[in-house]
Design a protein around this motif. Structure first.
Motif, PDB file in Angstrom:
ATOM      1  N   ARG A 121       0.838  -1.209   0.000  1.00 12.31           N
ATOM      2  CA  ARG A 121       0.000   0.000   0.000  1.00 12.31           C
ATOM      3  C   ARG A 121       0.874   1.260   0.000  1.00 12.31           C
ATOM      4  O   ARG A 121       0.589   2.227  -0.718  1.00 12.31           O
ATOM      5  CB  ARG A 121      -0.934   0.007   1.200  1.00 12.31           C
ATOM      6  N   ALA A 122       1.928   1.252   0.789  1.00 12.78           N
ATOM      7  CA  ALA A 122       2.827   2.407   0.837  1.00 12.78           C
ATOM      8  C   ALA A 122       3.520   2.608  -0.508  1.00 12.78           C
ATOM      9  O   ALA A 122       3.661   3.742  -0.977  1.00 12.78           O
ATOM     10  CB  ALA A 122       3.864   2.227   1.947  1.00 12.78           C
TER      11      ALA A 122
ATOM     12  N   GLN B  33       2.358   1.721  -3.422  1.00 15.83           N
ATOM     13  CA  GLN B  33       1.347   2.222  -4.350  1.00 15.83           C
ATOM     14  C   GLN B  33       1.137   3.723  -4.152  1.00 15.83           C
ATOM     15  O   GLN B  33       1.049   4.486  -5.121  1.00 15.83           O
ATOM     16  CB  GLN B  33       0.035   1.474  -4.152  1.00 15.83           C
ATOM     17  N   GLN B  34       1.073   4.158  -2.898  1.00 15.55           N
ATOM     18  CA  GLN B  34       0.932   5.585  -2.623  1.00 15.55           C
ATOM     19  C   GLN B  34       2.150   6.354  -3.123  1.00 15.55           C
ATOM     20  O   GLN B  34       2.020   7.475  -3.625  1.00 15.55           O
ATOM     21  CB  GLN B  34       0.758   5.834  -1.131  1.00 15.55           C
TER      22      GLN B  34
ATOM     23  N   GLN C 286       1.810   6.936  -6.763  1.00 14.29           N
ATOM     24  CA  GLN C 286       0.796   7.973  -6.993  1.00 14.29           C
ATOM     25  C   GLN C 286       1.344   9.368  -6.690  1.00 14.29           C
ATOM     26  O   GLN C 286       1.075  10.327  -7.423  1.00 14.29           O
ATOM     27  CB  GLN C 286      -0.447   7.699  -6.155  1.00 14.29           C
ATOM     28  N   VAL C 287       2.122   9.489  -5.629  1.00 17.76           N
ATOM     29  CA  VAL C 287       2.717  10.782  -5.273  1.00 17.76           C
ATOM     30  C   VAL C 287       3.698  11.221  -6.354  1.00 17.76           C
ATOM     31  O   VAL C 287       3.689  12.380  -6.800  1.00 17.76           O
ATOM     32  CB  VAL C 287       3.403  10.708  -3.888  1.00 17.76           C
TER      33      VAL C 287
ATOM     34  N   LEU D 282       6.088  11.436   0.241  1.00 16.00           N
ATOM     35  CA  LEU D 282       5.531  10.356   1.052  1.00 16.00           C
ATOM     36  C   LEU D 282       6.417  10.149   2.272  1.00 16.00           C
ATOM     37  O   LEU D 282       7.632   9.980   2.143  1.00 16.00           O
ATOM     38  CB  LEU D 282       5.447   9.066   0.231  1.00 16.00           C
TER      39      LEU D 282
ATOM     40  N   VAL E 298       1.050  11.395   3.171  1.00 15.76           N
ATOM     41  CA  VAL E 298       1.448  12.317   2.114  1.00 15.76           C
ATOM     42  C   VAL E 298       1.515  13.717   2.706  1.00 15.76           C
ATOM     43  O   VAL E 298       0.575  14.165   3.366  1.00 15.76           O
ATOM     44  CB  VAL E 298       0.454  12.272   0.941  1.00 15.76           C
TER      45      VAL E 298
ATOM     46  N   GLU F 220       9.630   2.578  -5.910  1.00 11.44           N
ATOM     47  CA  GLU F 220       8.357   2.113  -5.346  1.00 11.44           C
ATOM     48  C   GLU F 220       7.859   0.866  -6.070  1.00 11.44           C
ATOM     49  O   GLU F 220       7.299  -0.037  -5.452  1.00 11.44           O
ATOM     50  CB  GLU F 220       7.299   3.216  -5.402  1.00 11.44           C
TER      51      GLU F 220
END
Length: 99
Positions: free
Chosen positions: A13-14, A16-17, A20-21, A39, A53, A73
């Motif tokens: 999950r981290a 993936q974030q 996205q960031v 992040l 974030v 990532e």
């Protein structure tokens, strides 16, 4: 063994974030007034990671840094997915042995 799964899922999950960031930062390079995001990761008591974030100041080297961060990532996501697969294989082997 559930703890291993939880830690790996939180890592996924981290990651993936993080992608996205990085994508947000690259897409908004030419947007006036757009915030550059970062992040931040923190460990949790149960193991694993929690990602938050946060806005940061503009950085002239940001595009290259964001692209490299996105690649890192993707590698982190794949590594956590491998942990889940190996844990699943190990659990399957234990069940086969006990059956």
């Amino acid at each position: 063994m559930d703890n291993v799964m939880g830690m790996a899922l939180s890592g996924m999950r981290a990651a993936q974030q993080g992608v996205q960031v990085a994508a947000h930062n690259v897409v908004n390079l030419a947007t006036p007034g757009a915030q550059h995001l970062q992040l931040q990761r923190n460990t949790t008591e149960q193991g694993g990671v929690q990602a938050l974030v946060a806005p940061t100041g503009a950085n002239a080297g940001a595009p290259l840094g964001d692209l490299l961060a996105a690649k890192a990532e993707v590698v982190a996501f794949a590594a956590n997915a491998t942990v889940i697969r190996r844990q699943d294989q190990m659990l399957g082997s234990l069940l086969d042995r006990d059956a």
